[in-house]
Design a protein around this motif. Sequence first.
Motif, PDB file in Angstrom:
ATOM      1  N   ALA A1445       0.263  -1.683   0.209  1.00 49.38           N
ATOM      2  CA  ALA A1445       0.379  -0.003   0.348  1.00 49.38           C
ATOM      3  C   ALA A1445       1.044   1.042   0.296  1.00 49.38           C
ATOM      4  O   ALA A1445       0.416   2.323   0.179  1.00 49.38           O
ATOM      5  N   LEU A1446       1.605   1.463   0.930  1.00 48.35           N
ATOM      6  CA  LEU A1446       2.758   1.846   0.700  1.00 48.35           C
ATOM      7  C   LEU A1446       3.167   2.767  -0.656  1.00 48.35           C
ATOM      8  O   LEU A1446       3.459   4.105  -0.584  1.00 48.35           O
ATOM      9  N   THR A1447       3.981   1.538  -1.232  1.00 47.88           N
ATOM     10  CA  THR A1447       4.328   2.093  -2.762  1.00 47.88           C
ATOM     11  C   THR A1447       3.675   2.046  -3.822  1.00 47.88           C
ATOM     12  O   THR A1447       3.941   3.062  -4.065  1.00 47.88           O
ATOM     13  N   GLN A1448       2.020   1.378  -3.772  1.00 45.52           N
ATOM     14  CA  GLN A1448       0.880   2.275  -4.482  1.00 45.52           C
ATOM     15  C   GLN A1448       1.256   3.459  -4.206  1.00 45.52           C
ATOM     16  O   GLN A1448       0.797   4.452  -4.959  1.00 45.52           O
ATOM     17  N   TYR A1449       0.946   3.968  -3.130  1.00 47.10           N
ATOM     18  CA  TYR A1449       0.460   5.429  -2.259  1.00 47.10           C
ATOM     19  C   TYR A1449       2.016   6.249  -3.004  1.00 47.10           C
ATOM     20  O   TYR A1449       1.759   7.187  -3.754  1.00 47.10           O
ATOM     21  N   GLN A1450       2.912   5.924  -3.124  1.00 44.65           N
ATOM     22  CA  GLN A1450       4.649   6.493  -3.596  1.00 44.65           C
ATOM     23  C   GLN A1450       4.309   7.096  -4.732  1.00 44.65           C
ATOM     24  O   GLN A1450       4.915   7.762  -5.213  1.00 44.65           O
ATOM     25  N   ASP A1451       3.744   5.767  -5.855  1.00 42.02           N
ATOM     26  CA  ASP A1451       4.112   5.490  -7.353  1.00 42.02           C
ATOM     27  C   ASP A1451       3.038   6.447  -7.847  1.00 42.02           C
ATOM     28  O   ASP A1451       2.648   6.869  -8.520  1.00 42.02           O
ATOM     29  N   ALA A1452       1.578   6.360  -7.309  1.00 42.96           N
ATOM     30  CA  ALA A1452       0.247   7.296  -7.236  1.00 42.96           C
ATOM     31  C   ALA A1452       0.897   8.850  -6.730  1.00 42.96           C
ATOM     32  O   ALA A1452       0.884   9.881  -7.605  1.00 42.96           O
ATOM     33  N   LEU A1453       1.511   9.652  -5.463  1.00 47.44           N
ATOM     34  CA  LEU A1453       1.488  10.917  -5.729  1.00 47.44           C
ATOM     35  C   LEU A1453       2.828  10.723  -6.478  1.00 47.44           C
ATOM     36  O   LEU A1453       2.880  12.067  -6.959  1.00 47.44           O
ATOM     37  N   GLN A1454       3.833  10.067  -7.325  1.00 49.85           N
ATOM     38  CA  GLN A1454       4.785  10.859  -7.821  1.00 49.85           C
ATOM     39  C   GLN A1454       4.201  10.838  -9.020  1.00 49.85           C
ATOM     40  O   GLN A1454       4.753  11.795  -9.931  1.00 49.85           O
ATOM     41  N   ARG A1455       3.739  10.360  -9.962  1.00 50.71           N
ATOM     42  CA  ARG A1455       2.469  10.844 -10.588  1.00 50.71           C
ATOM     43  C   ARG A1455       1.846  12.130 -10.893  1.00 50.71           C
ATOM     44  O   ARG A1455       1.648  12.875 -11.590  1.00 50.71           O
ATOM     45  N   TRP A1456       1.000  12.108  -9.554  1.00 46.73           N
ATOM     46  CA  TRP A1456       0.341  13.386  -9.177  1.00 46.73           C
ATOM     47  C   TRP A1456       1.428  14.489  -8.849  1.00 46.73           C
ATOM     48  O   TRP A1456       1.426  15.386 -10.071  1.00 46.73           O
ATOM     49  N   GLU A1457       2.561  13.735  -8.775  1.00 44.55           N
ATOM     50  CA  GLU A1457       3.433  15.432  -8.623  1.00 44.55           C
ATOM     51  C   GLU A1457       3.739  16.150 -10.194  1.00 44.55           C
ATOM     52  O   GLU A1457       3.712  16.976 -10.686  1.00 44.55           O
ATOM     53  N   GLU A1458       4.351  14.546 -11.183  1.00 41.98           N
ATOM     54  CA  GLU A1458       4.791  14.759 -11.725  1.00 41.98           C
ATOM     55  C   GLU A1458       3.421  15.581 -13.008  1.00 41.98           C
ATOM     56  O   GLU A1458       4.032  16.751 -13.555  1.00 41.98           O
ATOM     57  N   GLU A1459       2.623  15.007 -13.063  1.00 42.83           N
ATOM     58  CA  GLU A1459       1.099  15.676 -13.823  1.00 42.83           C
ATOM     59  C   GLU A1459       0.796  17.354 -13.246  1.00 42.83           C
ATOM     60  O   GLU A1459       1.011  18.219 -13.870  1.00 42.83           O
ATOM     61  N   LYS A1460       1.518  17.258 -11.811  1.00 43.15           N
ATOM     62  CA  LYS A1460       1.102  19.062 -11.151  1.00 43.15           C
ATOM     63  C   LYS A1460       2.323  19.757 -11.591  1.00 43.15           C
ATOM     64  O   LYS A1460       2.566  20.838 -12.422  1.00 43.15           O
ATOM     65  N   GLU A1461       3.965  19.480 -12.004  1.00 43.88           N
ATOM     66  CA  GLU A1461       4.936  19.806 -12.719  1.00 43.88           C
ATOM     67  C   GLU A1461       4.235  20.186 -14.422  1.00 43.88           C
ATOM     68  O   GLU A1461       4.790  21.691 -14.594  1.00 43.88           O
ATOM     69  N   ARG A1462       3.780  18.880 -14.869  1.00 44.44           N
ATOM     70  CA  ARG A1462       3.642  19.499 -16.357  1.00 44.44           C
ATOM     71  C   ARG A1462       2.644  19.995 -16.516  1.00 44.44           C
ATOM     72  O   ARG A1462       2.845  21.019 -17.584  1.00 44.44           O
ATOM     73  N   GLN A1463       1.466  20.653 -15.716  1.00 42.49           N
ATOM     74  CA  GLN A1463       0.758  21.618 -15.966  1.00 42.49           C
ATOM     75  C   GLN A1463       1.028  23.132 -15.613  1.00 42.49           C
ATOM     76  O   GLN A1463       0.704  23.884 -16.074  1.00 42.49           O
ATOM     77  N   GLN A1464       2.032  23.113 -14.821  1.00 41.41           N
ATOM     78  CA  GLN A1464       2.921  24.354 -14.126  1.00 41.41           C
ATOM     79  C   GLN A1464       3.208  24.623 -15.791  1.00 41.41           C
ATOM     80  O   GLN A1464       3.163  25.982 -15.832  1.00 41.41           O
ATOM     81  N   VAL A1465       4.618  24.120 -16.304  1.00 43.98           N
ATOM     82  CA  VAL A1465       5.344  24.620 -17.739  1.00 43.98           C
ATOM     83  C   VAL A1465       4.475  24.157 -18.327  1.00 43.98           C
ATOM     84  O   VAL A1465       5.180  24.980 -19.423  1.00 43.98           O
ATOM     85  N   GLU A1466       3.510  23.640 -19.289  1.00 47.74           N
ATOM     86  CA  GLU A1466       3.107  23.640 -19.841  1.00 47.74           C
ATOM     87  C   GLU A1466       1.492  23.558 -20.680  1.00 47.74           C
ATOM     88  O   GLU A1466       1.203  23.816 -19.792  1.00 47.74           O
ATOM     89  N   PHE A1467       1.708  24.310 -21.766  1.00 51.50           N
ATOM     90  CA  PHE A1467       0.561  24.860 -21.998  1.00 51.50           C
ATOM     91  C   PHE A1467       0.048  24.931 -23.159  1.00 51.50           C
ATOM     92  O   PHE A1467       1.158  24.783 -23.977  1.00 51.50           O
ATOM     93  N   THR A1468      -1.182  25.029 -24.040  1.00 50.62           N
ATOM     94  CA  THR A1468      -2.005  25.023 -24.952  1.00 50.62           C
ATOM     95  C   THR A1468      -2.506  25.931 -25.454  1.00 50.62           C
ATOM     96  O   THR A1468      -3.305  26.571 -25.306  1.00 50.62           O
ATOM     97  N   ILE A1469      -2.340  27.102 -26.776  1.00 56.14           N
ATOM     98  CA  ILE A1469      -3.267  28.178 -26.932  1.00 56.14           C
ATOM     99  C   ILE A1469      -4.439  27.663 -28.372  1.00 56.14           C
ATOM    100  O   ILE A1469      -4.918  28.619 -28.650  1.00 56.14           O
ATOM    101  N   THR A1470      -4.110  26.965 -29.006  1.00 55.26           N
ATOM    102  CA  THR A1470      -4.475  26.582 -29.561  1.00 55.26           C
ATOM    103  C   THR A1470      -6.340  25.436 -29.478  1.00 55.26           C
ATOM    104  O   THR A1470      -6.273  25.567 -30.691  1.00 55.26           O
ATOM    105  N   ASP A1471      -6.309  25.092 -28.626  1.00 52.25           N
ATOM    106  CA  ASP A1471      -7.405  23.811 -27.592  1.00 52.25           C
ATOM    107  C   ASP A1471      -7.959  25.044 -27.253  1.00 52.25           C
ATOM    108  O   ASP A1471      -8.148  25.559 -25.891  1.00 52.25           O
ATOM    109  N   LYS A1472      -9.472  25.026 -27.929  1.00 48.75           N
ATOM    110  CA  LYS A1472     -10.036  26.182 -27.649  1.00 48.75           C
ATOM    111  C   LYS A1472     -11.255  25.190 -26.711  1.00 48.75           C
ATOM    112  O   LYS A1472     -12.023  25.787 -25.723  1.00 48.75           O
ATOM    113  N   ASN A1473     -11.323  23.884 -26.208  1.00 51.44           N
ATOM    114  CA  ASN A1473     -12.394  23.757 -25.043  1.00 51.44           C
ATOM    115  C   ASN A1473     -11.165  22.762 -24.185  1.00 51.44           C
ATOM    116  O   ASN A1473     -11.805  21.578 -23.630  1.00 51.44           O
ATOM    117  N   VAL A1474      -9.578  23.924 -24.071  1.00 56.58           N
ATOM    118  CA  VAL A1474      -9.428  23.435 -23.207  1.00 56.58           C
ATOM    119  C   VAL A1474      -9.872  23.128 -21.496  1.00 56.58           C
ATOM    120  O   VAL A1474      -8.900  22.660 -20.091  1.00 56.58           O
TER     121      VAL A1474
END
Length: 1760
Positions: A1445-1474
């Motif tokens: 359970a702890l390993t699953q939590y750490q993996d999920a947390l790592q994916r969540w932090e990677e997604e958070k970091e990606r959303q902070q540095v990436e953006f798309t200006i052509t998507d109207k339905n963003v």
Amino acid sequence: MLAEARGPETLGSAAPWEPSNAGEDIMDQRMRHNQWSENNQRKPSSHKSCFLGLETKPELIWEDWDLQSELTKTLVLKNKHSKLQKLHVRPPMSKFFTTSISQIIFISPGTSVSVPITFTPLQRCEYEDSIEFQGKEGSFQVCLRATLPCPALEVPDSVLLPLCAVQHSSHTTFLLRNVSKLQTCFQWECSSPFHLSPERGSLEPGQECQITVAFQPQEALVHQQHVYCRFGEEENQADSFCIVLLQGLAKYPCLQLRAPGGKDKKQLLNTELQFGSVAVGHSLQKRFDIFNPSPVHSSFLISLMSDDVPLLGSEFSCDKSRGEVAPGGSLQVTVTYTPAVVDTSSVEYLSIKCKGALKETLLKLTGNCIGPNVSLSSSVVDFGCIEEGGSVVQIVELFNSSSVEAIYQWDLDCNGHSVFNIQPASGTIHPLSIITLKAVYRPTLPIAHHRKVACLILHREPLFLDLIGTCHSELQKPVVLKPEHLILYKLHWSRKQTPPDPHDTKQHVQSIHPDQQEVFSPLQEQIHQGRNNDGDVSKMEEYFQSSLGYVDRPSFGSSSFSPHISVKPSELLFNHKTSSSLTSSCASSQSVSITNHTRGKLSLTWTEAQDSPFSVSPLSCDLAPLKSTSFRVNYDPKQLNTLHEAQLECFAYFKENHHLDGQLLCPPWSVVVRVIGHSFQPGKEHFVPSCSLRPPRVVFPALSVLSYRTVLLHNTGELPLTFCLNHPSNSTLEDSVSVVPKCGLIQPWNHQILTLRATSAEDSPRQGFSLHLQLNASKHSKELVVVCVAEKLRVFLEGDGSLHFKATPVGSLTLRSHHIRNLSRLPLCFKWTIPEPDQQLICVEPDAGELQPNESSIQAWSFNPLEEKAYTFKPTLTFWPIQTPGSNVSHLTLTVMGTGSKGFLKTKTEVLDVGEILVGSYRSIEVPLVNSSPCTVSFILSVQQTLLDEEAIHDLQTVPKDVKLDHERGTVSSQSTLNLQLTVRPHKQTQYQWIISYQTLSASGTVLSPPQAVCRVLAKGVFPTLKVIDVCSGGRAERLSKVHLWKLFSLDSFNEHLLSDPSPLELTYKTSTRHSTRSSPSVFTQTFLDFDFSAAPLHSDPSTFMLMFHNPGSLPVDWVFLFPEDQQIELEYWAETGEFSSTELYQMKVQENRLFSISPCSGTLLPGQQRAVSFSYSHDFTGTDRFPVVFKISHGREILLNFQGVTTKVDRPCLYFASKRHVFTSVSIGDTHPPKQVYELHNGGAVPVHYEVDRTMLLQLQVENFNHPLLDCLRPEGIVLPGETAMLEWIFSPLEAKVYYMDILIHVQDGDSTLVRFEGCGLITPTLRSTNQFKSTDWRNSELCVQRQPFPNQAVFLSEDSISLGNILVGSLSSRILYLTNVTHTDTVRYTWDQQSIQLEVKINPQQGVLHPGDTAVCFLTFTATDYPTDYQLDVICQIIQETALTQYQDALQRWEEEKERQQVEFTITDKNVLENQIVLIDKLQEPVGASARKGPALRTYKTLPAICARARSKTEAIVCTKLTRAERRAQREAAKVWRRPETPKPSLLHLGITAHSHVPLDYVTHFPDQFNRQNRYRQMMLPHTLKPTTISTHSLSGLPSVTCGPDGDITMEVLTSVLRDILEDSAFTESLSALASNPQTYQISETTPTQSPVLPSSLPPRPFPTALSQAASQPPVLFSGIINAETKQHNRVESQDTTGSPIKGPQRENTQHTRHVPADISEDVLLNTIQNLMIEAVRGELVLTAHPRSVNLPPVSNR
């Protein structure tokens, strides 16, 4: 089974065949033969197999081949696959098999390919090889073999014989077939009970032989035998063999005798077959069936059981002497009884011997022979007085009153030679019939006539008829003879036994008057009475005397008296040549002499017959007294070649004075001379006789007395015949046997009754001798065998004349049967004579009786000893013949021996513990009564009941007996055991004791001895019991301590009620049942308990609790939790009223919403078994919920449990009190240091709660108690976090010895105030409160502190969930060892001791670690008591998290932090339905309160890319069976776009309870002087707060290898814990530490870090002595005495190190002083650390604590 001979070695690629060893087991050889025959000698099979889609033969076999020849066979491969097959061919490896086909072949679908294979042999042996085909999908081989012909026989594997009886035989057959092509000789090897035929022989190829198996068992067993058939080409070379298993079942035969033709087929025949009365000469048949109830054929032999062959032969005959009865069948046997001797009883024993049976059957045959019983209508025929030349006819009747036909004959000449005539003179009288005879009187002379005529009856004594008549002429008129004259004459004769003379006639006439006729009538009685008075002359003897020519002779051979007159000879033969004593002559006349034996003158007159060839001259004369005269008898036949016979009659009467006054005193007498003659001329052939003699063999009784027998000589021809007796030359035999008449003539179809008289003698030949009757004066004769052997009386006594009684109890009676048998031919009378002194000791029944020849009698003897000794008796058997009572008496002595002894009984076990029995049920046991005494014991049993758990009850009659005996009376044979059935049925829960006593009884049932205890039976009536031994919580209530849970569920009271007895009302329904029609059924118990589920906020996780139920008893327990709906009877729809009360509606609400749930609701616990039951309370509705649940134990307690729980609003504070009543520990008055005590406050809400104790009430108590602080609260106010528990500390200091009741109000901010009642008791005695062990009013017993079984889904098992340190000293240090075990088999877990729950007094190392599956971790707990007396009640929590359970939590947390970091540095200006497709990341840690309630726009503030993968989405709720609204669907879509930050896995919690009582030194020394030295008091003073305590590095401890769990690990933990505790509590060890402090310093403590310590190895943690310096107090120390102050001053000089290991700088003077006074503390720490290290090594398995100490023996000192 096919058995073949071994072939030669195989040539080719295969391995050679290996012969078996010489010592190989036969069964192994048989298996080898079978295997070899199947693999190497199998006939070529025409069956084809399919390999890889190719059809072909699995093998090619060459047979009947010759050397120097090539044999080719073709192997055909057919492709059944739908594709083209390409095959690589591997040719045979040997040179003997060759093929010319190419190595690669192609086979189209449906086509075939032929592969020619050539076999070229070089020598005479077997060959084996193979050819291999390799395809795309695999390969296969075809076996190539060349075989040689060898002998082979085919036999069945086993032969089952028909069921057979013991000593009988059964047969069956089987075929022995020669399946080889060689001539084969065979020979069988077989032993009893099986026999084979023929045993040897020779078989041509293919020939069959039928073998016959005979089964002749001698025992009833299951017979199995392996028979071996050795075979070969020649008889002397039969080295091969085959095995056949012969099986036969033998049973004992059994035959039963049954009555034939009965409706009840099962009715057995008695041991006696009675024929009843059978007529002499006739036969009677009776039948019986021999039934065979056994399943086997039974043969039998029937024979008569006799010691010798009877002289007349057996009177019983059987139509079958042997036979055989089929199983369940029957055979009818006919027994015929043909008696030969009248008035005798016949007894025979028929023996039915069944061959092979265990016993012989005896059938007793009995029958009686009866003869005719004939009587005359009158014994006197009076013809009266008639004139000369006239005749008179009278009627005489013969009556046969028997059921037997009677043959009679009058001994009277009816051819004119007598004045009297009776017609018919002979004939037959039918049974129970009467015949009428005519008696004719034709006198020829005027005289009085009287003749006594005998009527001969076959097999009976003759009847006598007196014929009287008087003839008058014109000149002579004699006195008329009347019947009274005969009566007077016979009376006179019977009295005087002398003839009446004329001289004394007058005297006799004066005494006898004719008027007395009526007195002596009837004549038969008078005659019979006269005969009885005389008793010397029988009718047979009287007939013999008259036939021999003697008249009125009183007794045969008597010298005292003589007959009146006699004639010699009485029989005359004319023209007969015989060797007998009869007077015979060829002359025409012979003389006859008549003698007068009286004293009077007699006149003799012969009766003259007309036309008779016989005449007498002179016809009359006078004979003087005592004189004789002669007469001439002339034979002048008028016709030649004829036979003649006559009885010449002569009357004699007194010549003078033969009458007086007209009364004749003496009737005339008559004599008869029997004469026969024939007129056959010389050379003329006489008539050929045709006659029968019945019986041809006459046997006289084996007694030396005069006996008589009758024989019937019957003329069966048409011509008359004469007979005369030819005596043998032996004069002795002539004297012993007499026959009358000795001669006579028998008319055609007529008969003559012969009477024989004899006296048996011992020297007479046993086979008898012959008497010849000459017939018709010719060479023809008839033989009559006469046996007259006298025998001594013989009686057989069973047991060779001795009778032994088994040992008999004194005063009792023993019965014994004894057989006696009559071995003689005479019926006997017997009588037992027992001496008078012995008659009280022994007796026999019957003591007298009769025994027929060959009959056995069973005598019942009884022995009644009066003393304990050996007895010997000699009773006498007296027996004599029935015919001669009082004479020929014989005696036999029987030796009777017996022993009087005292019997006793005992049991194999004096105390029989039945164990625990359910109250109300019963249990049957067997109590073996053993009689080890030498005698049989008759007893009566009695039972005394005692209830051991209760006081003695004097009136035992009022106590119901809970035990029952199957029989109270009985008998036990010597050296035997009687199993006594004892039924125990306890009616209450208590310990029972039953004392079984016995008293010996006499034969009459009289008690002989006082009661003697023989066995003590113990049993305990119990009810099913349960006990709660552990509790845990989860969900919202997981942080509650076990002490708190124990209070919430009132488990102490619950256990107390569970272990108590149920009331009778609770046992109304012994098992759970639906008994009420109401939704709120009534209960049958008065026991009510509260199950408090605590409090929690609305919509929080359910509060779950688990109780561990344990069955401490020995009975299985069925338990169930009954909700109200479980007790309600299900009614039909029409029976429902639909009206419910408010209580019923509320309960229905609780049940429908499942607010309270139990899992499982029912179950069964075996003895010693444990089971966890889960209770859950859902917080779905606010308020207080109450729900009644009945806890029912089958046949046991019924308790009503009131479930109650509180659900609060989310924003409302809730301080939940487990109990509004708290009891303090009792305190002695005047105690200067009363202990601190705690009271728990639990926050059951969702917001922090601020509480405050009402100080006004405390001050009021102080004022009321003389300004003494009776109750002081150390923390009167504070804040309790949600879900946490606060410890409210109190000091109770009583002034008086009484119970104080103190009501204190506790205020809750923004909530309700609660009034809590505190109770405390003041003790007047100086006994300290803690001298007794810590009372577990708040916790369980100390014996249950060790958790024995984990709860379900519990991953880690804590060795102890409660530690009780007991009474300790303030400031002391205590250590304990704990073990954490991973009980799972797959999961790795991490454990962490919750620092928030660990108080300052507690230290646990290591604080965290990892446990692999099955591993165990060692934790050291150190408890340091504060310097103030306190009652400690701590709860330490250990958090358990699964690694996955702890390993699953750490993996999920790592994916969540990677997604958070990606959303902070990436953006798309052509998507109207963003904004519509982006995923919103929410960090729960940063989310403000109430953020979860925000909707829509707040979630769209982020501008991120669309989701990368679907796996990051949260799971969507399923919508089932409902149609959602648009808003709900929109909310679901918005929720699907939210990706919350993963939460830390929720750990499971383990609670460790710690309890202790600390005391000041003065009180401790006073009340615990023996424990004072065992306490390791911590003498560390508090350091400045700026210094941080030094702790042990937990990293090294957590890295210790884990211990494998299991039984070994548990034992190691228990041993280590005990060892450490004993070492630390050893007073001698403590004193040695004190002594060590005074020793000079041995080393200098270096200022190094713990990691540099040279004391411990690198693999172990550093020594924990700095831990002694790491405990800093949060409060200033309290000093109690000068001793402590002095120690405090010393410890104030001690310097410590910080957590980094750097030394604290200080003056060198202080450091020097530290090194002088610290050795004792340092040694203690070093020793403690050393012991801990040793225990760690022991847990690792590196050290064995229980190993035997080793010693090293040094070599001896050398002189060099």
